[in-house]
Every structure is written in structure tokens, then in C-alpha cells.
Write a protein that holds these residues in place. Structure first.
Motif, short mmCIF file in Angstrom:
data_model
loop_
_atom_site.label_atom_id
_atom_site.label_comp_id
_atom_site.label_asym_id
_atom_site.label_seq_id
_atom_site.Cartn_x
_atom_site.Cartn_y
_atom_site.Cartn_z
N ARG A 166 -17.41 27.17 34.82
CA ARG A 166 -17.94 26.53 33.62
C ARG A 166 -16.97 26.56 32.45
O ARG A 166 -16.34 27.58 32.18
CB ARG A 166 -19.25 27.22 33.21
N THR A 167 -16.85 25.43 31.77
CA THR A 167 -16.03 25.32 30.56
C THR A 167 -16.90 25.65 29.35
O THR A 167 -17.98 25.07 29.18
CB THR A 167 -15.46 23.90 30.42
N ARG A 168 -16.43 26.55 28.51
CA ARG A 168 -17.18 26.94 27.32
C ARG A 168 -16.71 26.08 26.14
O ARG A 168 -15.76 26.41 25.45
CB ARG A 168 -16.97 28.43 27.00
N PHE A 169 -17.37 24.96 25.94
CA PHE A 169 -16.96 24.03 24.89
C PHE A 169 -17.26 24.59 23.51
O PHE A 169 -18.19 25.38 23.34
CB PHE A 169 -17.69 22.69 25.05
N ASP A 170 -16.47 24.18 22.53
CA ASP A 170 -16.74 24.56 21.15
C ASP A 170 -18.11 24.02 20.73
O ASP A 170 -18.42 22.84 20.97
CB ASP A 170 -15.66 24.00 20.22
N ALA A 171 -18.89 24.86 20.11
CA ALA A 171 -20.26 24.48 19.75
C ALA A 171 -20.33 23.65 18.48
O ALA A 171 -21.27 22.88 18.30
CB ALA A 171 -21.12 25.73 19.60
N ASP A 172 -19.34 23.80 17.59
CA ASP A 172 -19.36 23.11 16.30
C ASP A 172 -19.01 21.64 16.51
O ASP A 172 -17.85 21.27 16.68
CB ASP A 172 -18.35 23.76 15.35
N ARG A 173 -20.04 20.79 16.48
CA ARG A 173 -19.83 19.36 16.75
C ARG A 173 -18.93 18.71 15.71
O ARG A 173 -18.06 17.90 16.06
CB ARG A 173 -21.20 18.66 16.79
N GLU A 174 -19.11 19.06 14.46
CA GLU A 174 -18.30 18.46 13.40
C GLU A 174 -16.82 18.81 13.57
O GLU A 174 -15.94 17.96 13.40
CB GLU A 174 -18.80 18.93 12.03
N ALA A 192 -11.93 4.27 28.88
CA ALA A 192 -12.70 5.31 28.19
C ALA A 192 -11.91 6.60 28.26
O ALA A 192 -11.43 6.99 29.33
CB ALA A 192 -14.07 5.50 28.86
N VAL A 193 -11.75 7.25 27.12
CA VAL A 193 -10.99 8.50 27.04
C VAL A 193 -11.93 9.60 26.56
O VAL A 193 -12.61 9.45 25.54
CB VAL A 193 -9.80 8.38 26.08
N LEU A 194 -11.97 10.70 27.31
CA LEU A 194 -12.86 11.82 26.98
C LEU A 194 -12.03 13.07 26.79
O LEU A 194 -11.05 13.31 27.51
CB LEU A 194 -13.87 12.05 28.10
N LEU A 195 -12.43 13.91 25.82
CA LEU A 195 -11.71 15.13 25.50
C LEU A 195 -12.58 16.35 25.74
O LEU A 195 -13.75 16.38 25.35
CB LEU A 195 -11.27 15.11 24.02
N ASP A 196 -12.00 17.36 26.37
CA ASP A 196 -12.63 18.69 26.45
C ASP A 196 -12.00 19.55 25.37
O ASP A 196 -10.78 19.76 25.39
CB ASP A 196 -12.39 19.34 27.81
N ILE A 197 -12.78 20.05 24.43
CA ILE A 197 -12.27 20.86 23.33
C ILE A 197 -12.78 22.28 23.48
O ILE A 197 -13.99 22.53 23.49
CB ILE A 197 -12.66 20.27 21.97
#
Length: 319
Positions: A174-182, A275-280
Motif C-alpha cells: 500500500r502507498t501512503r498518499f499525502d492526506a492534505d489535498r490542497e 491522461a497523466v496521474l501523480l502519486d504524491i
């Protein structure tokens, strides 16, 4: 499913059935999409579910349980044949981009958001069709084990084992994505601005050291690269390639795609090219995924002629 047993002779009008089905369509699509990773195949599975419900002569105790069982079984069958095709796929296979999940449940918002990301869908690809279906129904949508067992045609004990195995595999990768959407959107905006400027250093400072660039053209469209890893390599490749892309009038339409920051790249007329998608993760871009296979973009908008765009792009680079 529990509460989903059919009651003979309890028919209902076609219009009533259609209205009841439409209320559950978002849920059915969301289940099918997570099992299949394909918008078109999920829509076909939902339509087949409607056809079966439309012609049944019995009335289920729980329509939600009944239709969820039907769409799950259809999706499992489709996935089994799709996996063979995906093994023969040209290059890296990525799920079809999804701009918005039609199903919402505030009580399960976190599970729904996590499970629709490209990273999660790619992890689900590693599971068997049964494990994938059980995980989606149990862990994502919160169905009880009796319902899950009915949907996949296994005992409750077997489903508990399938769920445990699937959950273990998913947690390990699992990738732990940054929670802060802004903050994620701000970083994505900086990234696309740096692409336009074509500065290697400006891109490097936004990328994680082991960032991955993955492209899915399926052998049907030109693509920048199939798989490149490392901040320096990715930054140099993109810095060299993208300024000419923008010089031919390409539009960057920033969008949230599969619950993560991304963008649709459009031609001058607004037709979608890629379409370009980013994992942050931890304030850095950990993965860049581009889907340019036209078979996977037609549900988003009219398609651009990417081959014509490539010819113009090459002329610009030579110039």
C-alpha cells in the motif's frame, strides 16, 4: 446473499424495476470497476446485470444484495478472461482513468478513496479474481461475510481466508498518499508548470529519488516512455520532451483522476490526448503514470489525433 433470497411470483413493473436499478447503479459500477480496473468493462457488467434483473420472474428480498451478487459474478467471469489478454498486452498495463466515482458513502469514504487510486488498482491486479472480489466487497464496501460468500459462491470460512490473504497483500504494497489535498494539488500545479518551462532542476526538486515514470500506450499510440525510474532520468526525459508539446498548443486540464492529482492533456480543439496521474508521497512525486492508449480514454471526451500531434511535435523539435 443474506437477505437476497428470491421470492417467486413477486413481480414488479418494468418502470419500477428501472427506477430501483438506477438508484443502485452507482454502487454496482463502483464494485465492477474495482474488480475489473476498466470503465468500459464495468459499464458492460452493469448493463448485463440490468438485463438479467429485467428478465427475472422473482423478486429478491434485498435488491442491493441480489444485484451486487449478480454484478460481482459477472465481473469475476470477465476478469478471468481479461487477465489472459493483459498478459499479452503491449507494454505496461494501467487501469482506465476514472474522473469521479459515482458511489458515495460517508461512512466508508476513506476505503472508497484509497481503493480507487491507480496504485491500489495495480495492487489488486496481483490478487486472484476471487481474492479481488472478496476484498472489494468486504474491505471496500463493508459487506458481511454471508453476503460475500453468496456473491462469490464460497463458504464464509473460505471467504474469511481469502479476505485475510488479500488484505495482507494489499497492506504490504500500500502507498501512503499525502492526506492534505490542497498541498497535493499545489505540488501538482508546480509540476505541470515545471514541465512547461522544461527545466531539469525545477522538475528534480519535485520528484522522489526513485520516482517511476510509467506509460501505457498499448501499442496503439506514441508514448514518451514505457518505464523510466530515478529523478535524474525522469526529469531530463520530461524536460526535453514537453516544451515542444506545449508549443503546438497542447492544453493542460488539471483534474483529480482516480482520487489523485493529475491532468488531461488536450489538443487545440480540446480533444483528449493523454491522461497523466501523480502519486504524491511525503511531499514528493513518487510516480507519474500516463495513459495514452485511445481504447482507455474514449469515455472521457472526444479523442485527439495523437499521431498528428506527434508529427507536429517532431517538426517543432527539429525546428
Amino acid at each position: 446473499m443474506e437477505g437476497g433470497a428470491a421470492v417467486a411470483g413477486a413481480g414488479t413493473g418494468v418502470q419500477d424495476r428501472a427506477e430501483e436499478f438506477e438508484q443502485l447503479r452507482p454502487l454496482l459500477f463502483s464494485i465492477a470497476y474495482r474488480i475489473l480496473g476498466s470503465v468500459s468493462e464495468a459499464e458492460d457488467a452493469v448493463q448485463e446485470t440490468w438485463l438479467r434483473y429485467e428478465t427475472t420472474t422473482t423478486r429478491p428480498d434485498s435488491l442491493k444484495s441480489f444485484l451486487s451478487t449478480v454484478v460481482t459474478r459477472i465481473s469475476i467471469d470477465v476478469l478471468r478472461s481479461a487477465r489472459v489478454r493483459r498478459e499479452e498486452y503491449v507494454g505496461d498495463w494501467l487501469p482506465e482513468p476514472l474522473l469521479s466515482d459515482p458511489y458515495e458513502d460517508p461512512a466508508r469514504a476513506a476505503e472508497l478513496a484509497d481503493s480507487v487510486s491507480m496504485a491500489a488498482l495495480l495492487l489488486l491486479e496481483r490478487l486472484s479474481p476471487l481474492e479481488r472480489a472478496v476484498f472489494v466487497l468486504r474491505e471496500v464496501f463493508g459487506f458481511g461475510y454471508p453476503e460475500v460468500a453468496e456473491a462469490v459462491g464460497r463458504t464464509e470460512a473460505a471467504c474469511r481466508q481469502l479476505s485475510a490473504r488479500a488484505r495482507k497483500h494489499m497492506e504490504e504494497g500500500r502507498t501512503r498518499f499525502d492526506a492534505d489535498r490542497e498541498a497535493r494539488e499545489e505540488l501538482a500545479a508546480r509540476f505541470f508548470a515545471a514541465l512547461r518551462e522544461g527545466k531539469v532542476e525545477g522538475l528534480q526538486e519535485l520528484l522522489s529519488a526513485d520516482v517511476q515514470l510509467v506509460g501505457d500506450g498499448g501499442g496503439k499510440a506514441p508514448q514518451l516512455a514505457r518505464h523510466v525510474q530515478g529523478a535524474d532520468k525522469v526529469a531530463r526525459l520530461m524536460a526535453g520532451a514537453f516544451p515542444p508539446v506545449f508549443s503546438i498548443g497542447t492544453i493542460v486540464d488539471a483534474r483529480e483522476i482516480n482520487g489523485q492529482p493529475g491532468a488531461l492533456f488536450r489538443d487545440r480543439e480540446g480533444n483528449v490526448a493523454v491522461a497523466v496521474l501523480l502519486d504524491i508521497v511525503d511531499g514528493e512525486i513518487a510516480a507519474i503514470r500516463s495513459v495514452i492508449n485511445p481504447d482507455k480514454l474514449g469515455h472521457l471526451a472526444p479523442l485527439a489525433d495523437v499521431w498528428a500531434m506527434k508529427d507536429e511535435w517532431n517538426r517543432t523539435r527539429r525546428g
